[in-house]
Design an enzyme around this catalytic site. Structure first.
Site, PDB file in Angstrom:
ATOM      1  N   ILE A 127    -124.442 -40.850 110.731  1.00  0.00           N
ATOM      2  CA  ILE A 127    -123.948 -42.095 111.309  1.00  0.00           C
ATOM      3  C   ILE A 127    -124.752 -43.263 110.740  1.00  0.00           C
ATOM      4  O   ILE A 127    -125.931 -43.118 110.413  1.00  0.00           O
ATOM      5  CB  ILE A 127    -124.015 -42.056 112.865  1.00  0.00           C
ATOM      6  N   CYS A 128    -124.089 -44.400 110.592  1.00  0.00           N
ATOM      7  CA  CYS A 128    -124.730 -45.649 110.176  1.00  0.00           C
ATOM      8  C   CYS A 128    -124.156 -46.760 111.060  1.00  0.00           C
ATOM      9  O   CYS A 128    -123.646 -46.486 112.140  1.00  0.00           O
ATOM     10  CB  CYS A 128    -124.510 -45.915 108.688  1.00  0.00           C
ATOM     11  N   ARG A 129    -124.214 -47.999 110.612  1.00  0.00           N
ATOM     12  CA  ARG A 129    -123.684 -49.089 111.435  1.00  0.00           C
ATOM     13  C   ARG A 129    -122.162 -49.091 111.458  1.00  0.00           C
ATOM     14  O   ARG A 129    -121.552 -49.170 112.516  1.00  0.00           O
ATOM     15  CB  ARG A 129    -124.196 -50.450 110.945  1.00  0.00           C
TER      16      ARG A 129
END
Length: 119
Positions: free
Chosen positions: A70-72
């Site tokens: 996951i990232c932004r």
């Protein structure tokens, strides 16, 4: 029925949250330190994309639960998933990232464990 979307290599935030609650996956946050400290998923592990591209070992890799990245917004995690798949790891990423996670009202904690924010 599996929560994985066959052929897409991506999960929705609700699918990822459910799988994390069931301890079926290891959630790996690939954002940078300031982003992580401002707000992250409780129980996630942190390994910035900058370190992944440098070739560091991946926590949770090698025979345990599947890695979910996951990232932004989902862009870095998609790139990181491709990079790690090239290394032979079984990985998948979260569509919409932490921004979508927060919009769904799912938990986000800061570095102290208090309510966090996505930056």
């Amino acid at each position: 029925m599996s929560l994985l979307r066959h052929g897409s290599g991506r999960l929705s935030v609700t699918e990822a949250h459910s799988m994390l609650q069931e301890h079926a996956v290891v959630l790996l946050d690939v954002r940078e330190a300031d982003e992580w400290q401002a707000g992250h998923v409780p129980g996630a592990r942190h390994l910035p994309m900058s370190r992944l591209t440098a070739g560091v070992d991946v926590p949770g890799a090698g025979g345990g639960p599947r890695l979910v990245l996951i990232c932004r917004s989902g862009n870095r995690s998609r790139h990181a998933a491709r990079l790690l798949a090239e290394r032979g790891l079984d990985v998948i990423d979260v569509t919409g990232g932490m921004a979508a996670w927060a919009r769904q009202g799912l938990p986000v904690h800061d570095a102290r464990g208090a309510a966090g924010t996505v930056i």
